[in-house]
Design a protein around this motif. Sequence first.
Motif, PDB file in Angstrom:
ATOM      1  N   GLU A  96       0.845  -1.189   0.000  1.00  0.00           N
ATOM      2  CA  GLU A  96       0.000   0.000   0.000  1.00  0.00           C
ATOM      3  C   GLU A  96       0.881   1.239   0.000  1.00  0.00           C
ATOM      4  O   GLU A  96       1.850   1.320   0.732  1.00  0.00           O
ATOM      5  CB  GLU A  96      -0.899   0.044   1.240  1.00  0.00           C
ATOM      6  CG  GLU A  96      -1.990  -0.973   1.250  1.00  0.00           C
ATOM      7  CD  GLU A  96      -2.902  -0.812   2.467  1.00  0.00           C
ATOM      8  OE1 GLU A  96      -2.700   0.121   3.252  1.00  0.00           O
ATOM      9  OE2 GLU A  96      -3.795  -1.640   2.627  1.00  0.00           O
ATOM     10  N   GLU A  97       0.541   2.177  -0.842  1.00  0.00           N
ATOM     11  CA  GLU A  97       1.251   3.442  -0.872  1.00  0.00           C
ATOM     12  C   GLU A  97       0.262   4.567  -0.626  1.00  0.00           C
ATOM     13  O   GLU A  97      -0.932   4.421  -0.855  1.00  0.00           O
ATOM     14  CB  GLU A  97       1.922   3.638  -2.236  1.00  0.00           C
ATOM     15  CG  GLU A  97       3.029   2.633  -2.519  1.00  0.00           C
ATOM     16  CD  GLU A  97       3.699   2.908  -3.857  1.00  0.00           C
ATOM     17  OE1 GLU A  97       3.560   4.019  -4.385  1.00  0.00           O
ATOM     18  OE2 GLU A  97       4.349   1.990  -4.362  1.00  0.00           O
ATOM     19  N   GLU A  98       0.783   5.693  -0.163  1.00  0.00           N
ATOM     20  CA  GLU A  98      -0.070   6.864   0.004  1.00  0.00           C
ATOM     21  C   GLU A  98      -0.569   7.281  -1.371  1.00  0.00           C
ATOM     22  O   GLU A  98       0.181   7.283  -2.337  1.00  0.00           O
ATOM     23  CB  GLU A  98       0.732   8.000   0.644  1.00  0.00           C
ATOM     24  CG  GLU A  98      -0.131   9.149   1.061  1.00  0.00           C
ATOM     25  CD  GLU A  98       0.640  10.179   1.864  1.00  0.00           C
ATOM     26  OE1 GLU A  98       0.528  11.355   1.528  1.00  0.00           O
ATOM     27  OE2 GLU A  98       1.345   9.793   2.805  1.00  0.00           O
ATOM     28  N   ARG A  99      -1.862   7.604  -1.453  1.00  0.00           N
ATOM     29  CA  ARG A  99      -2.442   7.968  -2.732  1.00  0.00           C
ATOM     30  C   ARG A  99      -3.542   8.994  -2.515  1.00  0.00           C
ATOM     31  O   ARG A  99      -4.074   9.118  -1.413  1.00  0.00           O
ATOM     32  CB  ARG A  99      -3.025   6.734  -3.418  1.00  0.00           C
ATOM     33  CG  ARG A  99      -4.159   6.117  -2.593  1.00  0.00           C
ATOM     34  CD  ARG A  99      -4.861   5.005  -3.328  1.00  0.00           C
ATOM     35  NE  ARG A  99      -5.895   4.388  -2.527  1.00  0.00           N
ATOM     36  CZ  ARG A  99      -7.077   4.930  -2.247  1.00  0.00           C
ATOM     37  NH1 ARG A  99      -7.404   6.099  -2.724  1.00  0.00           N
ATOM     38  NH2 ARG A  99      -7.958   4.294  -1.495  1.00  0.00           N
ATOM     39  N   PRO A 100      -3.908   9.728  -3.533  1.00  0.00           N
ATOM     40  CA  PRO A 100      -5.030  10.658  -3.391  1.00  0.00           C
ATOM     41  C   PRO A 100      -6.342   9.882  -3.282  1.00  0.00           C
ATOM     42  O   PRO A 100      -6.445   8.742  -3.755  1.00  0.00           O
ATOM     43  CB  PRO A 100      -4.984  11.483  -4.674  1.00  0.00           C
ATOM     44  CG  PRO A 100      -4.128  10.729  -5.627  1.00  0.00           C
ATOM     45  CD  PRO A 100      -3.267   9.802  -4.829  1.00  0.00           C
TER      46      PRO A 100
END
Length: 111
Positions: free
Chosen positions: A24-28
């Motif tokens: 999981e990555e930070e995303r809008p």
Amino acid sequence: MTEVAASNAWVGVALRKTGPKSGEEERPLTDTEIAKLLLGPASPHMLGLMYIGALTGARLDAIVDLKVQDTANRVILFQARKTETHARYVQIHPLRGTRHRQALRGQGSRG
């Protein structure tokens, strides 16, 4: 009478740093996620906070420190934060001015 602890109970205690879960990555947020937030159940204070954040891009700590007087002359004055050296002004859309002031007073509406 004031009591003082014999030793600091927090010496050597640290919080584990947490980050995104594996893969999981930070995303809008997606448009659907934003709609759920803004149209779902929320107190007037939370709704106002979300609208101001969405319309200005301001961080949570900058929003919660706002005062009604920070919204004069169709701008919002955000005080300098973290690495910023100056306060910044963000223009309020003419049709949103009243909504921003209502949000700061905790009287936000969904319309």
